[in-house]
Write an enzyme that holds these catalytic residues in place. Sequence first.
Site, PDB file in Angstrom:
ATOM      1  N   LYS A  52       0.840  -1.208   0.000  1.00 14.46           N
ATOM      2  CA  LYS A  52       0.000   0.000   0.000  1.00 14.46           C
ATOM      3  C   LYS A  52       0.872   1.253   0.000  1.00 14.46           C
ATOM      4  CE  LYS A  52      -3.838  -2.495   1.887  1.00 14.46           C
ATOM      5  NZ  LYS A  52      -4.518  -3.102   2.999  1.00 14.46           N
ATOM      6  N   GLN A  96      -5.627  -2.068   9.129  1.00 17.62           N
ATOM      7  CA  GLN A  96      -5.243  -3.313   8.461  1.00 17.62           C
ATOM      8  C   GLN A  96      -5.759  -4.509   9.264  1.00 17.62           C
ATOM      9  OE1 GLN A  96      -3.563  -3.707   5.423  1.00 17.62           O
ATOM     10  NE2 GLN A  96      -4.076  -5.862   5.723  1.00 17.62           N
ATOM     11  N   ASP A 119     -11.675   1.665   2.969  1.00 12.73           N
ATOM     12  CA  ASP A 119     -11.886   0.217   2.803  1.00 12.73           C
ATOM     13  C   ASP A 119     -13.370  -0.086   2.571  1.00 12.73           C
ATOM     14  OD1 ASP A 119      -9.653  -1.369   2.676  1.00 12.73           O
ATOM     15  OD2 ASP A 119      -9.503  -1.721   4.842  1.00 12.73           O
TER      16      ASP A 119
END
Length: 282
Positions: A52, A96, A119
């Site tokens: 990322k 995460q 997300d």
Amino acid sequence: MARILDGKATAATIKAEVAGGIEELRAQGRRVRLDVILAGEDPASVTYVRHKETDAQEVGMDSRVHRFPPDVSREELSALIDQLNDDREVSGFIVQLPLPEGLDPQPLISRIRPEKDVDGLNPESAGRLSMGLPSLMPCTPHGVIQLLRRHDVPLEGREAVVLGRSNLVGKPMAQLLLRENATVTVCHSRTTDLPAVASRADVLVVALGQREMVGAEHVGEGAVVVDVGIHRREEGGLTGDVRFDEVEPKASAITPVPGGVGPMTRAMLLHNALQAARATTA
Ligand code: NDP
């Protein structure tokens, strides 16, 4: 021979589009920043977070990784989430997953402001998605839709079957296929006769988390097959939920692993961060 749905090339196109969008904002004196909260040292998570960071760099996006030891408390993470929610320099951020044992992800994810939820996993984002309202969309299913669209795979009126019903992939995938006017069936571990249901599909999206479980018996002649699964082979390299060599001759189009859905997921995170930046700083 099935057509290969090339996620790597499509993701590169999307990344170039995102880079262009970032450049446009920069010309107006605005920046895009994507932050990541990483708790613990799960090896797969560490790798994903590194990707990322490099993806963000490649498209000219700022990014910062906030690292915590595995015994970090919920309060510490909550405090950082509140801070990032209020930080005008941060366009969007993610927690995460998976979190270290003992930390329930749901209250933390719910704490992320929907406008910064790149997300797309916050319950408000999921609710908006299911109601057909504008929202940041979960990266993997959105990546699948982009991959199909950009390869001119028709969805309207077609029979789509999704294998898996997780909040991360299966459920939002079904919502997005519905939005494309497909007729959608969702299968899971209690589905009786999975091969019979799956082989009805014009478009079969496989997100089971079961290494190479899906074979020729699950696939109808000429189906489009999308393999979301990612599994590490002992001998090195990656494989998916689908037995590619067996399914490919029956399919009209298929995603490879690696080089299919994985790069699309990464590209859509960048796309979401740009979208969040456009919305918050406009
Ligand atoms: P989950 O384990 O959360 O969900 C798996 C789903 O598959 C569940 O709904 C489960 O049913 C169903 N399932 C499992 N085994 C069977 C079975 N034998 N028969 C029928 N249904 C079954 O996985 P995720 O959705 O998070 O991920 C799926 C896969 O996609 C994984 O391999 C993951 O690594 C990969 N992935 C890849 C990404 C990418 O970028 N390419 C991104 C995210 C995930 P039930 O609900 O009944 O338990």
